[in-house]
Scaffold this active site. Structure first.
Site, PDB file in Angstrom:
ATOM      1  CE  LYS A  77     -24.378  47.346  15.250  1.00 51.04           C
ATOM      2  NZ  LYS A  77     -24.524  47.777  13.839  1.00 51.04           N
ATOM      3  CB  SER A 146     -21.008  48.244  12.745  1.00 57.09           C
ATOM      4  OG  SER A 146     -22.403  48.468  12.491  1.00 57.09           O
ATOM      5  CB  SER A 170     -23.566  47.717   9.606  1.00 55.61           C
ATOM      6  OG  SER A 170     -22.555  48.665   9.405  1.00 55.61           O
TER       7      SER A 170
END
Length: 428
Positions: A77, A146, A170
């Protein structure tokens, strides 16, 4: 091997590489082929360099095994620092930013022989501002956030494993929306050094995978907890509490029906299943989590607020305004609520091995403007308990639904064992 290597689970690929039946380069090239075919539609990657990925794979093939992830491609990420790839945190403020070191979790992947395939898309500074990623199952639906790129990349077989992070929901929310396994370990089980902080008492590194075995393998590799590598279904009758949280009103009818079906099915397979309602103290927990997240984010993003406010999205500005509006006394009271509920939840787990509840209100919403609601995840992030989402069929739009299992803090092994058993029953 009959199927393309990119469709293998990480556990399958590790075995084949160890036995000399698959090379890391073949696995990476099949992943690259999938990325080339699908990235223009899915948009999972913030940074990807084919040459870099192949060079890493060749190096793995030319050297002895380095660890549990030898030759396995991993997505990272893009709020997690990488020394050889840019890290832009999902915002133009940091366009072209090149860290001078690897985050601790990235270093752990390399030490275990894994291949850093690239950087996956994150929402703006890991909050609600969507990135370019689409749900690979239906491109006009959100992949969640996210950790949107990580979930989409794993679900679409671009990589078998990826890192997410979770401050509210997330990791579990995008995993559920994309129909994969998402695992949020106990708070701070995976070292967070080198991760852009949002809320330091909440942020947790999570795992994206396509099965429980892979989630366990990945967690074992990056925490040195090698006993997690091969989880086994729990012995005896699993004690499951079907948890009607104080947010139950947010569950859509299809979610309630799916949860009821799963609970009944598991009871038929020998689990001890009982409904549980949390005490009144837990009704304050979600609002307390929001206060803590906003207050800590306002301090963590103080530089961005002071120097680049005009470049922040309206959603993030609202969060930071809320955080600056909260007084230390309000923040301390919210933290006290979390501490009180952590003590209370320990008593709940005296009678249950895991709690069962929805992962999300429903399937992935249509449109890309919103990443969905973390309402069924945020409490457990605040409580620091491990949680995992498993896919359980589809909603009315033929997109995945998920159920969430929550375990007691620091008992990740038991939760993964329970999840393995539940996964087997759901597939059987």
């Amino acid at each position: 091997m009959k199927k393309p290597a990119n469709q293998l689970t990480a556990t399958e690929a590790v075995t084949l590489i160890h036995d000399g039946k698959l090379t890391a380069e073949k696995l990476v090239r099949d992943c690259i082929e999938r990325i080339d075919a699908r990235e223009k539609d899915v948009g999972a990657w913030a940074y990807f360099n084919e040459t870099q990925a192949i060079e890493q794979a060749r190096a793995r093939d030319q050297n002895p095994s380095r660890g549990l992830l030898h030759g396995i491609p991993v997505g990272v990420k893009d709020i997690i620092d990488t020394v050889d790839m840019p890290t832009e945190y999902g915002t133009p403020i940091y366009a072209g930013n090149q860290p001078h070191w690897d985050a601790a979790c990235v270093n752990a992947v390399r030490h275990a022989g894994g291949i850093i395939m690239g950087k996956t898309v994150t929402t703006e500074l890991a909050y609600f501002g969507p990135g370019k990623t689409r749900n690979p199952l239906k491109l006009n639906h959100t992949p969640g956030g996210s950790s949107s790129g990580s979930a989409a990349a794993v679900a679409d077989c671009m990589v078998p494993l990826a890192f997410g992070t979770q401050t509210g929901g997330s990791t579990l929310r995008p995993a559920a929306f994309c129909g994969i396994v998402g695992f949020k370990p106990t708070f701070n089980l995976i070292n967070r050094a080198g991760v852009k902080p949002e809320a330091e008492s909440l942020d947790t590194i999570g795992i994206m995978a396509r099965c429980v075995d892979d989630a366990a393998l990945f967690t074992a590799a990056v925490t040195d907890r090698f006993y997690l590598r091969s989880v086994r279904p729990v012995d005896g009758a699993l004690r499951i509490g079907v948890c009607h949280t104080h947010e139950w009103r947010h569950a859509l009818p299809e979610t309630s029906a799916a949860l009821e079906h799963v609970a009944y099915h598991l009871a038929q397979r020998g689990a001890q299943v009982k409904e549980i309602k949390l005490s009144a103290e837990f009704a304050e927990l979600l609002e307390a989590q929001k206060i803590v997240q906003a207050y800590e984010a306002a301090r963590a993003y103080g530089y961005e607020w002071r120097e680049h406010r005009a470049r922040l999205s309206p959603k993030l500005k609202d969060l930071l305004r809320d955080g600056y509006a909260a007084t230390p006394a309000i923040y301390d009271k919210a933290q006290a609520t979390g501490a009180k509920c952590r003590a209370l939840i320990r008593h709940v787990f005296r009678d249950y091995d895991v709690l069962l509840m929805p992962s999300t209100p429903g399937e992935a919403p249509q449109g890309l403007e919103s990443t969905g609601s973390p309402v069924f995840n945020s409490n457990w992030t605040f409580l620091h308990t491990p949680a995992i989402t498993l896919p359980v069929g589809a909603g009315p739009g033929n997109l995945p639904l998920g159920v969430q299992l929550v375990g007691r803090m620091h008992d990740d092994a038991r939760l993964l064992s329970a999840a393995k058993w539940v996964e087997q029953q759901l597939r059987g």
